[in-house]
Design a protein around this motif. Structure first.
Motif, PDB file in Angstrom:
ATOM      1  N   VAL A  38     114.544  -8.645  13.639  1.00  0.00           N
ATOM      2  CA  VAL A  38     114.370  -7.898  12.321  1.00  0.00           C
ATOM      3  C   VAL A  38     114.404  -8.499  11.146  1.00  0.00           C
ATOM      4  N   LEU A  39     114.760  -9.642  11.151  1.00  0.00           N
ATOM      5  CA  LEU A  39     114.657 -10.627   9.920  1.00  0.00           C
ATOM      6  C   LEU A  39     113.641 -11.318   9.869  1.00  0.00           C
ATOM      7  N   ILE A  40     112.920 -11.233  10.962  1.00  0.00           N
ATOM      8  CA  ILE A  40     111.570 -11.996  10.920  1.00  0.00           C
ATOM      9  C   ILE A  40     110.414 -10.844  10.322  1.00  0.00           C
ATOM     10  N   GLU A  41     110.821  -9.861  10.916  1.00  0.00           N
ATOM     11  CA  GLU A  41     109.714  -8.441  10.243  1.00  0.00           C
ATOM     12  C   GLU A  41     110.116  -8.249   8.838  1.00  0.00           C
ATOM     13  N   ALA A  42     111.247  -8.412   8.371  1.00  0.00           N
ATOM     14  CA  ALA A  42     111.856  -8.382   6.980  1.00  0.00           C
ATOM     15  C   ALA A  42     112.476  -9.515   6.384  1.00  0.00           C
ATOM     16  N   PRO A  43     111.705 -10.492   6.295  1.00  0.00           N
ATOM     17  CA  PRO A  43     112.419 -11.881   5.649  1.00  0.00           C
ATOM     18  C   PRO A  43     112.916 -11.444   4.184  1.00  0.00           C
ATOM     19  N   HIS A  44     112.627 -10.475   3.739  1.00  0.00           N
ATOM     20  CA  HIS A  44     113.209 -10.522   2.331  1.00  0.00           C
ATOM     21  C   HIS A  44     114.754 -10.280   2.228  1.00  0.00           C
ATOM     22  N   PHE A  45     115.319  -9.920   3.448  1.00  0.00           N
ATOM     23  CA  PHE A  45     116.562  -9.575   3.388  1.00  0.00           C
ATOM     24  C   PHE A  45     117.401 -11.116   3.143  1.00  0.00           C
ATOM     25  N   LEU A  46     116.530 -12.175   3.811  1.00  0.00           N
ATOM     26  CA  LEU A  46     117.154 -13.331   3.633  1.00  0.00           C
ATOM     27  C   LEU A  46     116.628 -14.228   2.159  1.00  0.00           C
ATOM     28  N   TYR A  47     115.464 -13.958   1.911  1.00  0.00           N
ATOM     29  CA  TYR A  47     115.051 -14.942   0.799  1.00  0.00           C
ATOM     30  C   TYR A  47     115.489 -14.073  -0.699  1.00  0.00           C
ATOM     31  N   TYR A  48     115.859 -12.972  -0.491  1.00  0.00           N
ATOM     32  CA  TYR A  48     116.562 -12.337  -1.806  1.00  0.00           C
ATOM     33  C   TYR A  48     118.078 -12.881  -2.071  1.00  0.00           C
ATOM     34  N   GLN A  49     118.427 -13.693  -0.928  1.00  0.00           N
ATOM     35  CA  GLN A  49     120.021 -14.210  -1.257  1.00  0.00           C
ATOM     36  C   GLN A  49     119.795 -15.558  -2.032  1.00  0.00           C
ATOM     37  N   VAL A 103     112.231  12.267  11.356  1.00  0.00           N
ATOM     38  CA  VAL A 103     112.278  10.972  11.011  1.00  0.00           C
ATOM     39  C   VAL A 103     110.604  10.453  10.715  1.00  0.00           C
ATOM     40  N   VAL A 104     110.369   9.978  10.063  1.00  0.00           N
ATOM     41  CA  VAL A 104     108.684   9.792   9.620  1.00  0.00           C
ATOM     42  C   VAL A 104     108.765   8.120   9.564  1.00  0.00           C
ATOM     43  N   ALA A 105     107.649   7.616  10.085  1.00  0.00           N
ATOM     44  CA  ALA A 105     107.286   6.326   9.971  1.00  0.00           C
ATOM     45  C   ALA A 105     105.837   6.080  10.342  1.00  0.00           C
ATOM     46  N   GLY A 106     105.264   5.018   9.439  1.00  0.00           N
ATOM     47  CA  GLY A 106     103.767   4.811   9.402  1.00  0.00           C
ATOM     48  C   GLY A 106     103.534   3.782  10.584  1.00  0.00           C
ATOM     49  N   ASP A 107     102.525   3.792  11.314  1.00  0.00           N
ATOM     50  CA  ASP A 107     102.110   3.096  12.244  1.00  0.00           C
ATOM     51  C   ASP A 107     101.611   1.420  11.704  1.00  0.00           C
ATOM     52  N   ALA A 108     101.440   1.407  10.493  1.00  0.00           N
ATOM     53  CA  ALA A 108     100.728   0.183   9.830  1.00  0.00           C
ATOM     54  C   ALA A 108     102.027  -0.458   8.863  1.00  0.00           C
ATOM     55  N   ASP A 109     103.191   0.011   9.076  1.00  0.00           N
ATOM     56  CA  ASP A 109     104.220  -0.596   8.441  1.00  0.00           C
ATOM     57  C   ASP A 109     104.596  -1.893   8.548  1.00  0.00           C
ATOM     58  N   GLY A 110     104.507  -2.927   7.346  1.00  0.00           N
ATOM     59  CA  GLY A 110     104.499  -4.175   7.463  1.00  0.00           C
ATOM     60  C   GLY A 110     105.816  -4.691   7.337  1.00  0.00           C
ATOM     61  N   ALA A 111     106.836  -3.756   7.241  1.00  0.00           N
ATOM     62  CA  ALA A 111     108.263  -4.466   6.958  1.00  0.00           C
ATOM     63  C   ALA A 111     109.191  -4.015   8.407  1.00  0.00           C
ATOM     64  N   ILE A 112     108.503  -2.991   9.137  1.00  0.00           N
ATOM     65  CA  ILE A 112     109.278  -2.733  10.501  1.00  0.00           C
ATOM     66  C   ILE A 112     108.381  -2.197  11.236  1.00  0.00           C
ATOM     67  N   GLY A 113     108.535  -2.697  12.712  1.00  0.00           N
ATOM     68  CA  GLY A 113     107.731  -2.346  13.578  1.00  0.00           C
ATOM     69  C   GLY A 113     107.911  -0.740  13.986  1.00  0.00           C
ATOM     70  N   ILE A 114     106.756   0.042  14.422  1.00  0.00           N
ATOM     71  CA  ILE A 114     106.808   1.302  14.435  1.00  0.00           C
ATOM     72  C   ILE A 114     107.821   1.587  16.132  1.00  0.00           C
ATOM     73  N   GLU A 115     107.743   0.478  16.894  1.00  0.00           N
ATOM     74  CA  GLU A 115     108.376   0.541  18.246  1.00  0.00           C
ATOM     75  C   GLU A 115     109.870   0.851  18.071  1.00  0.00           C
ATOM     76  N   ARG A 116     110.457   0.354  17.020  1.00  0.00           N
ATOM     77  CA  ARG A 116     111.592   0.324  16.862  1.00  0.00           C
ATOM     78  C   ARG A 116     112.169   1.920  16.529  1.00  0.00           C
ATOM     79  N   PHE A 117     111.511   2.587  16.199  1.00  0.00           N
ATOM     80  CA  PHE A 117     111.711   4.197  16.097  1.00  0.00           C
ATOM     81  C   PHE A 117     111.736   4.826  17.512  1.00  0.00           C
ATOM     82  N   GLU A 118     111.175   4.407  18.234  1.00  0.00           N
ATOM     83  CA  GLU A 118     111.220   5.108  19.588  1.00  0.00           C
ATOM     84  C   GLU A 118     112.505   4.743  20.272  1.00  0.00           C
ATOM     85  N   LYS A 119     113.004   3.531  20.180  1.00  0.00           N
ATOM     86  CA  LYS A 119     114.262   3.032  20.332  1.00  0.00           C
ATOM     87  C   LYS A 119     115.287   3.600  19.854  1.00  0.00           C
TER      88      LYS A 119
END
Length: 219
Positions: free
Chosen positions: A70-81, A159-175
Motif C-alpha cells: 500500500v505504501l508503493i501505491e501511496a508513497p506520499h505517506f513516506l515522503y511526507y516524513q 462505500v464509494v471508489a473510483g476504478d481509476a484511483d491512482g492512490a489506491i487500487g479498487i481491488e482493495r475495496f473487494e477485500k
C-alpha cells in the motif's frame, strides 16, 4: 481533541462530539479520504451515534491490513516524513498539489480545476496542519483511529471508489467488503479517480441520496 492532534482517533472523536454539539442523537457520517478513515472509527467506537456511514475513496482497514504494498501505491505517506517536505510542497506555487490531483485522478483535467483556494489556505495557514495527518500516522500509534481489520462495522454503509484511483487500487475495496456485517452497498465509479466529489459530483450525490433513502427513520 487536543490542539495539534491530527490522529484519526482525534478526528473521529471530533465527529462524535459534533453530533452532540448539534443536539442530535445520531447522524449520517460522510467522509472522504482522511474523513472516511475517521468515519470508520466513529462507526466502530460509537455505532449508536451513526445512522448511516458513507466512506469515499478509502477502504475499511481490512482492505489494507499490514500489506506493505500500500505504501508503493501511496508513497506520499513516506515522503511526507522528509525534513524538507514543507519547502518541497510549497515550491513553484504548490505545483506538488497539481501533481497530486493529476496522479490520483489520472482521468481529470487538472487545468480545469480551480485549486487557488486550496493553495491560498496553505499559504495563509501553513502546511503543518495538512501534513500533520501524515506525521501522526507513523508517530502516534493510531494509524486507523484504534480500529483494524478485526473491527467489523454493523451500521448501514455505502462505500464509494473510483476504478481509476491512482492512490489506491479498487481491488482493495473487494477485500474490505468482509469488514461490514450490516447492510452494505459498494458504488464503483468507472473512469473516476480519487476525487469523485470533484470529478463526478452529480453521480456521487445521486448514489448518496439513493443510499439515504434506504435508511430507517431518524431516532
Amino acid at each position: 481533541a487536543e490542539d495539534g492532534d491530527y490522529t484519526v482517533g482525534a478526528l473521529s472523536a471530533d465527529a462524535a462530539a459534533l453530533i452532540d454539539a448539534l443536539g442530535e442523537k445520531d447522524a449520517v457520517i460522510v467522509g472522504h479520504d482522511w474523513g472516511a478513515a475517521a468515519a470508520y472509527a466513529v462507526a466502530v467506537h460509537h455505532p449508536d451515534r451513526v445512522r448511516g456511514l458513507v466512506a469515499i475513496s478509502i477502504p475499511h482497514p481490512l482492505g489494507i491490513g499490514k500489506d506493505p504494498r500500500v505504501l508503493i501505491e501511496a508513497p506520499h505517506f513516506l515522503y511526507y516524513q522528509l525534513p524538507f517536505i514543507r519547502w518541497w510542497v510549497a515550491r513553484a506555487d504548490y505545483a506538488h498539489i497539481d501533481r497530486i490531483y493529476q496522479t490520483w485522478s489520472p482521468t481529470l483535467d487538472v487545468s480545469k480545476v480551480d485549486l487557488s483556494d486550496v493553495k491560498a489556505s496553505f499559504e495563509q495557514g501553513g502546511l503543518d496542519g495538512p501534513l500533520g495527518y501524515y506525521w501522526s500516522f507513523f508517530g502516534a500509534g493510531d494509524a486507523g483511529g484504534g480500529i483494524t481489520g478485526e473491527n467489523l462495522i454493523a451500521v448501514p454503509s455505502l462505500v464509494v471508489a473510483g476504478d481509476a484511483d491512482g492512490a489506491i487500487g479498487i481491488e482493495r475495496f473487494e477485500k474490505a467488503k468482509a469488514g461490514f456485517t450490516g447492510p452494505y452497498t459498494f458504488l464503483a465509479l468507472k473512469g473516476v479517480g480519487h476525487f469523485p466529489e470533484i470529478e463526478v459530483p452529480d453521480e456521487l450525490s445521486a448514489g448518496i441520496l439513493e443510499f439515504l433513502g434506504t435508511l430507517p427513520s431518524k431516532n
